[in-house]
Design an enzyme around this catalytic site. Structure first.
Site, PDB file in Angstrom:
ATOM      1  N   GLN A  63      -8.842  -4.350   2.453  1.00  0.00           N
ATOM      2  CA  GLN A  63      -7.999  -4.533   1.571  1.00  0.00           C
ATOM      3  C   GLN A  63      -7.464  -5.636   0.890  1.00  0.00           C
ATOM      4  O   GLN A  63      -8.416  -6.208   0.109  1.00  0.00           O
ATOM      5  CB  GLN A  63      -6.768  -3.628   1.905  1.00  0.00           C
ATOM      6  N   ASP A  64      -6.674  -6.474   1.244  1.00  0.00           N
ATOM      7  CA  ASP A  64      -6.407  -7.656   1.006  1.00  0.00           C
ATOM      8  C   ASP A  64      -6.576  -8.602   2.286  1.00  0.00           C
ATOM      9  O   ASP A  64      -6.682  -8.107   3.590  1.00  0.00           O
ATOM     10  CB  ASP A  64      -5.171  -8.126   0.560  1.00  0.00           C
ATOM     11  N   PRO A  65      -6.890 -10.115   2.394  1.00  0.00           N
ATOM     12  CA  PRO A  65      -6.896 -10.835   3.523  1.00  0.00           C
ATOM     13  C   PRO A  65      -5.905 -10.783   4.445  1.00  0.00           C
ATOM     14  O   PRO A  65      -4.827 -10.666   4.130  1.00  0.00           O
ATOM     15  CB  PRO A  65      -7.259 -12.133   2.711  1.00  0.00           C
ATOM     16  N   HIS A 134      -0.389  -8.002   0.543  1.00  0.00           N
ATOM     17  CA  HIS A 134      -0.357  -7.232  -0.869  1.00  0.00           C
ATOM     18  C   HIS A 134       0.230  -8.167  -1.826  1.00  0.00           C
ATOM     19  O   HIS A 134       0.629  -7.648  -2.974  1.00  0.00           O
ATOM     20  CB  HIS A 134       0.051  -5.973  -0.799  1.00  0.00           C
TER      21      HIS A 134
END
Length: 229
Positions: A63-65, A134
């Protein structure tokens, strides 16, 4: 068959699109205003640096880092050497221990050796504010990574896509199952790993598929760069 096309060839036009220029501009503006953004600028596109388009055999979508200090370096699920493996990666290691004979869980969480074997470790969002999961969703990164997936779908054949969790599975809906091999499971996060990530056997199944199609299998034991020289 490996394509001679590079990421530069297929993404040059995308990088000129107004949305992409805006995304980079927004992220650069946050950094300049003193907001800490992960990963560091030089690492944002590491997934593409370590795994060229023509070498992609496997895609793992994140998803995101990671948003903690020193963790993210541009490869999904991976952390820098010296940083403890986060819970999702620990669960990935547990599944590897259970399914790959001889796998010994490393003390580190640095997955560059996977990337260099053709495993594209792609987050769907490529930056994040420190401590705010996010926070860079909807900046435009998703449009860019959708394009990346569609380009792999179009220009490669027989790629194994490992789609863990509903986010990755929705993102992967554009993949042609006639051209590629798609494996789905719950996310390895502690919240969902016991609902079917453990026991999914994805790493062994990936190597089976690669072997059946005349490709070199992946050595899933992550090796630090100094160890592999």
């Amino acid at each position: 068959m490996a394509t001679e096309l590079t990421w530069h060839d297929v993404l040059a036009d995308e990088k000129q699109q107004p949305y992409f220029i805006n995304t980079l501009h927004t992220v650069a503006g946050e950094r300049q205003s003193g907001i800490t953004v992960y990963p560091p600028q030089k690492d944002v596109f590491n997934a593409f640096r370590f795994t060229e388009l023509g070498d992609v055999k496997v895609v793992i979508l994140g998803q995101d880092p990671y948003h903690g200090p020193g963790q993210a370096h541009g490869l999904a699920f991976s952390v820098r050497p010296g940083i403890a493996p986060p819970p999702s990666l620990v669960n990935i290691y547990k599944e590897l221990e259970a399914s790959i004979p001889g796998f010994v869980r490393p003390a580190h969480g640095y997955l560059e050796s996977w990337a260099r074997q053709g495993v594209l470790l792609l987050n769907t969002v490529l930056t994040v504010r420190a401590g705010q999961a996010h926070s860079h969703a909807s900046l435009g990164w998703e449009t860019f990574t959708d394009k990346v997936i569609s380009l792999i779908n179009q220009h490669r054949e027989g790629v194994v896509f490992l789609l863990w969790g509903s986010h990755a599975q929705k993102k992967g809906a554009i993949i042609d199952p006639q051209r590629h091999h798609i494996l789905k499971a719950p996310h390895p996060s502690p919240l969902s790993a016991h609902r079917g990530f453990f026991g999914c056997n994805h790493f062994a199944l990936t190597n089976q598929w690669l072997e059946q199609h005349g490709e070199k299998t992946i050595d899933w034991t992550p090796v630090l760069p100094a160890e592999s020289e």
